[in-house]
Design an enzyme around this catalytic site. Structure first.
Site, PDB file in Angstrom:
ATOM      1  N   GLY A 239      -6.811 -19.414   7.060  1.00 20.87           N
ATOM      2  CA  GLY A 239      -5.554 -18.727   7.336  1.00 20.87           C
ATOM      3  C   GLY A 239      -4.359 -19.235   6.550  1.00 20.87           C
ATOM      4  N   SER A 240      -4.587 -19.844   5.389  1.00 18.34           N
ATOM      5  CA  SER A 240      -3.420 -20.314   4.618  1.00 18.34           C
ATOM      6  C   SER A 240      -2.596 -19.135   4.088  1.00 18.34           C
ATOM      7  CB  SER A 240      -3.851 -21.248   3.484  1.00 18.34           C
ATOM      8  OG  SER A 240      -4.567 -20.541   2.500  1.00 18.34           O
TER       9      SER A 240
ATOM     10  N   MET B 132     -13.606 -11.803   5.639  1.00 19.22           N
ATOM     11  CA  MET B 132     -14.837 -11.879   4.848  1.00 19.22           C
ATOM     12  C   MET B 132     -15.896 -10.842   5.220  1.00 19.22           C
ATOM     13  SD  MET B 132     -13.830 -14.021   2.713  1.00 19.22           S
ATOM     14  CE  MET B 132     -15.262 -14.401   1.699  1.00 19.22           C
TER      15      MET B 132
ATOM     16  N   ILE C 138     -17.000  -6.728   5.045  1.00 13.88           N
ATOM     17  CA  ILE C 138     -16.720  -5.426   4.438  1.00 13.88           C
ATOM     18  C   ILE C 138     -16.355  -4.457   5.563  1.00 13.88           C
ATOM     19  CG2 ILE C 138     -17.841  -3.484   3.247  1.00 13.88           C
ATOM     20  CD1 ILE C 138     -17.733  -5.684   1.299  1.00 13.88           C
TER      21      ILE C 138
ATOM     22  N   HIS D 211      -7.412 -11.269  -3.388  1.00 14.28           N
ATOM     23  CA  HIS D 211      -8.708 -11.643  -3.949  1.00 14.28           C
ATOM     24  C   HIS D 211      -8.510 -12.753  -4.985  1.00 14.28           C
ATOM     25  CE1 HIS D 211     -12.882 -11.092  -5.125  1.00 14.28           C
ATOM     26  NE2 HIS D 211     -12.462 -11.263  -6.372  1.00 14.28           N
TER      27      HIS D 211
ATOM     28  N   ASP E 136     -13.429  -4.543  -3.731  1.00 17.03           N
ATOM     29  CA  ASP E 136     -12.430  -5.180  -4.607  1.00 17.03           C
ATOM     30  C   ASP E 136     -12.046  -4.312  -5.808  1.00 17.03           C
ATOM     31  OD1 ASP E 136     -12.611  -7.472  -2.936  1.00 17.03           O
ATOM     32  OD2 ASP E 136     -14.328  -8.188  -4.063  1.00 17.03           O
TER      33      ASP E 136
ATOM     34  N   GLU F 285      -1.988 -17.081  -4.750  1.00 20.66           N
ATOM     35  CA  GLU F 285      -2.117 -16.106  -3.650  1.00 20.66           C
ATOM     36  C   GLU F 285      -0.940 -16.199  -2.689  1.00 20.66           C
ATOM     37  OE1 GLU F 285      -6.959 -15.707  -3.172  1.00 20.66           O
ATOM     38  OE2 GLU F 285      -5.891 -17.019  -1.803  1.00 20.66           O
TER      39      GLU F 285
HETATM   40  C1  GRF Z   1      -8.591 -16.702  -0.216  1.00 18.54           C
HETATM   41  O1  GRF Z   1      -8.771 -17.431  -1.389  1.00 18.54           O
HETATM   42  C2  GRF Z   1      -8.902 -15.252  -0.414  1.00 18.54           C
HETATM   43  O2  GRF Z   1      -8.623 -14.787  -1.694  1.00 18.54           O
HETATM   44  C3  GRF Z   1     -10.396 -15.221  -0.184  1.00 18.54           C
HETATM   45  O3  GRF Z   1     -10.588 -16.108   0.893  1.00 18.54           O
HETATM   46  C4  GRF Z   1      -9.588 -17.110   0.861  1.00 18.54           C
HETATM   47  C5  GRF Z   1      -8.964 -17.202   2.220  1.00 18.54           C
HETATM   48  O4  GRF Z   1      -8.122 -18.301   2.372  1.00 18.54           O
HETATM   49  N1  GRF Z   1     -10.849 -13.879   0.067  1.00 18.54           N
HETATM   50  P1  GRF Z   1      -7.212 -18.482   3.665  1.00 18.54           P
HETATM   51  O5  GRF Z   1      -8.081 -18.239   4.890  1.00 18.54           O
HETATM   52  O6  GRF Z   1      -6.062 -17.520   3.582  1.00 18.54           O
HETATM   53  O7  GRF Z   1      -6.757 -19.912   3.624  1.00 18.54           O
END
Ligand code: GRF
Length: 207
Positions: free
Chosen positions: A11-12, A83, A85, A102, A141, A170
């Site tokens: 959840g970052s 994660m 689909i 992504h 994607d 991100e």
């Molecule tokens: C991110 O790098 C995102 O692109 C990928 O999963 C990761 C999730 O990170 N799909 P977080 O849970 O937001 O820390």
């Protein structure tokens, strides 16, 4: 416009949205006990778990999830490390109103192993992409791209070190993309799959 964030893990990216001051109305996880749920609760955001194990099929779970989001008036769905689909019926119900982050410069390296795939390929640059989700089942994607940020590879990178730098990108991109949506500053160019994005750097190449 009410915003829901779908998560599966740490959840970052959710944290980046919260710290940017974006009002998140609900956080939904497919994984019970995900760290992202704790982050949401700490921020006073309503949470829910839609675990596929509790439903006869993924489609049934996604229908229940879409009903729940609709009942709360959610207009924008942000996939932030979600994660699973999504079923086509879900994507159609929220058509044009689902964003995903992504960890590559799409269309290179789609799928669940984007960071490892970029490293294995030996590219000089990878990065982060925020895009609109279209049909996930047929072509994950691949939806229209809203924002991208490049990240250079280093000769001694590991998946972990590279992913850390991509995540920094991100955390910069996702709040910006969500704000652009909320402010109505993105639109699909008619008859194309290109987004018109109302930010100065995207206009720099225009006549
Ligand atoms: C991110 O790098 C995102 O692109 C990928 O999963 C990761 C999730 O990170 N799909 P977080 O849970 O937001 O820390």
């Amino acid at each position: 416009m009410k915003v829901a964030v779908l998560v599966s893990g740490n959840g970052s990216n959710l944290q980046a949205l919260i710290e940017d001051g974006i009002t998140v109305d609900a956080v939904v996880s497919n994984v019970p006990g995900a760290r992202a749920l704790e982050r949401a609760e700490a921020a006073g955001i309503a949470t829910a778990v839609f675990d596929a194990a509790d439903y006869p099929s993924r489609e049934a779970r996604d229908t229940a999830l879409a009903d729940w989001l609709n009942s709360r008036g959610i207009a924008l769905v942000v996939l932030a490390g979600y994660m699973h689909i999504l079923a086509d019926a879900f994507v159609q119900r929220f058509s044009g109103r689902i964003l995903n982050v992504h960890p590559s410069l799409l269309p290179s390296f789609p799928g669940a192993h984007a960071v490892a795939d970029a490293l294995a390929h030996g590219v000089r640059w990878t990065g982060a992409t925020v895009h609109v989700v279209t049909s996930e089942l047929a072509a994950p994607d691949t939806g229209p791209i809203v924002l991208q940020e490049p990240v250079a590879l280093r000769h001694d990178d590991t998946v972990e070190s590279l992913h850390r730098r991509i995540q920094a990108a991100e955390h910069n991109l996702l709040p910006r993309a969500v704000r652009l949506f909320l402010e109505g500053r993105v639109a699909l160019a008619p008859g194309t799959r290109r987004m018109i994005v109302d930010v100065p750097e995207d206009l720099s190449g225009e006549e």
